[in-house]
Design a protein around this motif. Structure first.
Motif, PDB file in Angstrom:
ATOM      1  N   GLU A 176       0.814  -1.205   0.000  1.00 39.94           N
ATOM      2  CA  GLU A 176       0.000   0.000   0.000  1.00 39.94           C
ATOM      3  C   GLU A 176       0.858   1.270   0.000  1.00 39.94           C
ATOM      4  O   GLU A 176       0.540   2.252  -0.666  1.00 39.94           O
ATOM      5  CB  GLU A 176      -0.928   0.017   1.216  1.00 39.94           C
ATOM      6  N   HIS A 217      -5.346   3.252   0.342  1.00 36.96           N
ATOM      7  CA  HIS A 217      -6.646   2.951   0.937  1.00 36.96           C
ATOM      8  C   HIS A 217      -6.672   3.421   2.390  1.00 36.96           C
ATOM      9  O   HIS A 217      -6.215   2.702   3.290  1.00 36.96           O
ATOM     10  CB  HIS A 217      -6.928   1.442   0.857  1.00 36.96           C
ATOM     11  N   ARG A 218      -7.239   4.596   2.623  1.00 37.26           N
ATOM     12  CA  ARG A 218      -7.215   5.168   3.968  1.00 37.26           C
ATOM     13  C   ARG A 218      -8.101   4.424   4.945  1.00 37.26           C
ATOM     14  O   ARG A 218      -7.993   4.598   6.162  1.00 37.26           O
ATOM     15  CB  ARG A 218      -7.628   6.634   3.923  1.00 37.26           C
TER      16      ARG A 218
END
Length: 475
Positions: free
Chosen positions: A25, A414-415
């Motif tokens: 990520e 992707h928070r």
């Protein structure tokens, strides 16, 4: 036994699965120049091999946290296994790894400076004061507690004498380059911490002990009425699940790691290892005292003294060797956490004042006032202060989680992986304010939880506005 083994397997598997997912990520780059290479100064920015950095990080973040906190948390019952496992995988290890990557990519600066870059100048100023006070407090407490224990073990040497001995060690460890004492001694203590936990697990598995199963969510604590499982358990077990103190320690190793690809082992791996240690101690505590009810009763009878329980367990399960390891755990662990707390405070002040730390005199300018303050605090009664320490620690973790949310958003990652933990921990800390007798202690629990939810919504709204402002400035 099955619950314990499943949780243990999940923690180990998470390093190779969720840890690797997080690494992808943030696009960890083995070719990127890390701070120790770009900013080498021979004092704090010093390249160290991965195995050494890992062991130092583990000892820095662990101390007595995954031992004492796990024993206290086990009083609530087998539900502690669930919090340690899920908290460790999805909150604590994620928090440590992503904040560690943020630090590495921001020149290894101290956490207030990095948080300020993502949450604004007001939060930077707050975090500077908050972190320094917290670290000096941690250093002072971890100075006094081992000194008192050593004073009891050595009748001819007073506690005050041990305070001065440990303080002298603190001073040297904080002042000298990181590879002189910390880099050489800490790995040995880190190994001792791991060996102690593995030895206890071995005795637990082969001995005549029964580990309770997670077949009920009943609160086993002797003070269950005033200490509900939620949010108290999430505050009680910090190290082992999630801890803000870790973020203050990670800059030390962010300045020593040689490769971004090593960060998963150093930050995520160290936290998973700490969770494993906490899981073992929670299981051992319940098994040794014949269940969570027995543990809670014994702890209540001995003033909830976790050090007493650790000594009883170690000597009872491992004999003479256990006694030696107990001393290492109860004395060496807080001492090493204490000196790195002071070292982190020095780095925060240096970053805040833009003082380079290659000069020994400039390090002295900062160290002397810190240690004077630390010594003065050892003369104060800590009973009241420690009531609020765990909540303060988790609040710090929550602030760091929100900075990670902003960081992931800005980097188009992707928070959600940080957003859910951030909202959850905000609610934990907010509701604890209204539920706990240490703060407001509201008798109307539904109202207390509702007020916690309102505070959480307010924080979420502030972060949302911050993200909108960032989006407009980028566009």
């Amino acid at each position: 036994m099955i619950t314990f083994l499943v949780c243990l397997a999940l923690l180990v598997a998470a390093y190779f699965t969720y840890g690797r997912f997080l690494e992808r990520e943030v696009r960890a780059d083995s070719a990127a120049a890390t701070p120790c290479k770009r900013l080498y100064d021979g004092v704090d920015y010093v390249p160290l091999p991965r195995w050494r950095v890992f062991l130092i990080q583990l000892l820095n973040i662990a101390g007595t946290g995954p031992i004492f906190g796990a024993v206290l948390g086990a009083c609530f019952g087998p539900v502690a296994f669930l919090w340690i496992t899920l908290g460790g995988i999805f909150m604590g290890a994620m928090h440590d790894f992503l904040s560690g990557m943020m630090l590495v990519r921001n020149d290894g600066l101290s956490i207030p400076e990095v948080v300020g870059r993502y949450l604004g100048d007001n939060m930077r100023r707050f975090m500077r004061v908050f972190s320094i006070l917290l670290l000096v407090l941690v250093g002072a407490v971890f100075l006094l507690s081992p000194a008192e224990l050593l004073g009891k073990m050595t009748p001819g040497i007073s506690t005050q004498t041990w305070v001065w001995v440990i303080l002298a060690y603190y001073f040297l460890a904080t002042l000298l380059p990181i590879d002189k004492i910390v880099g050489r001694v800490y790995p040995l203590f880190g190994i001792a911490l791991v060996v102690m936990a593995l030895g206890l697990m071995g005795a637990l598995l082969v001995g005549d002990y029964t580990i309770p199963e997670l077949d009920t969510f009943r609160n086993f604590h002797a003070s269950a009425r005033s200490l509900p499982i939620f949010p108290t358990l999430c505050i009680t077990i910090a190290c082992g699940a999630i801890s803000g103190f870790h973020a203050t320690q990670s800059p030390l190793m962010a300045r020593c790691v040689e490769n971004e690809k090593e960060c998963r082992a150093v930050f995520y791996g160290a936290m998973i290892s700490e969770s494993v240690i906490a899981l073992i101690w929670a299981a051992v505590a319940m098994a040794f005292f014949h269940g969570a009810d027995g543990l809670s009763a014994q702890m209540a009878a001995h003033g909830n003294n976790a050090a007493w329980a650790v000594s009883e367990i170690s000597n009872g399960m491992l004999g003479m060797v256990g006694g030696i390891l107990a001393v290492l755990g109860v004395v060496a662990a807080p001492v090493t956490s204490g000196d790195t707390a002071f070292r982190s405070a020095r780095l925060i002040i240096a970053d805040m004042l833009h003082l380079e730390q290659k000069s020994r005199m400039k390090r002295l300018y900062i160290c002397i006032p810190l240690f004077v303050a630390g010594y003065v605090i050892t003369q104060v009664d800590f009973d009241v202060v420690w009531r609020y320490f765990a909540w303060t620690n988790q609040t710090l973790a929550t602030i760091v989680l929100w900075s990670i949310v902003v960081y992931l958003t800005l980097n188009r990652a992707h928070r959600i992986i940080a957003l859910v933990p951030a909202v959850f921990m905000t609610y934990v800390c907010a509701s604890f304010l209204f539920v706990s007798k240490q703060f407001l202690g509201m008798e109307n629990r539904p109202a207390a939880y509702a007020l916690g939810a309102l505070v959480t919504l307010f924080v979420v709204l502030l972060i949302y506005l911050k993200l909108r402002k960032n989006a407009k400035s980028v566009s």
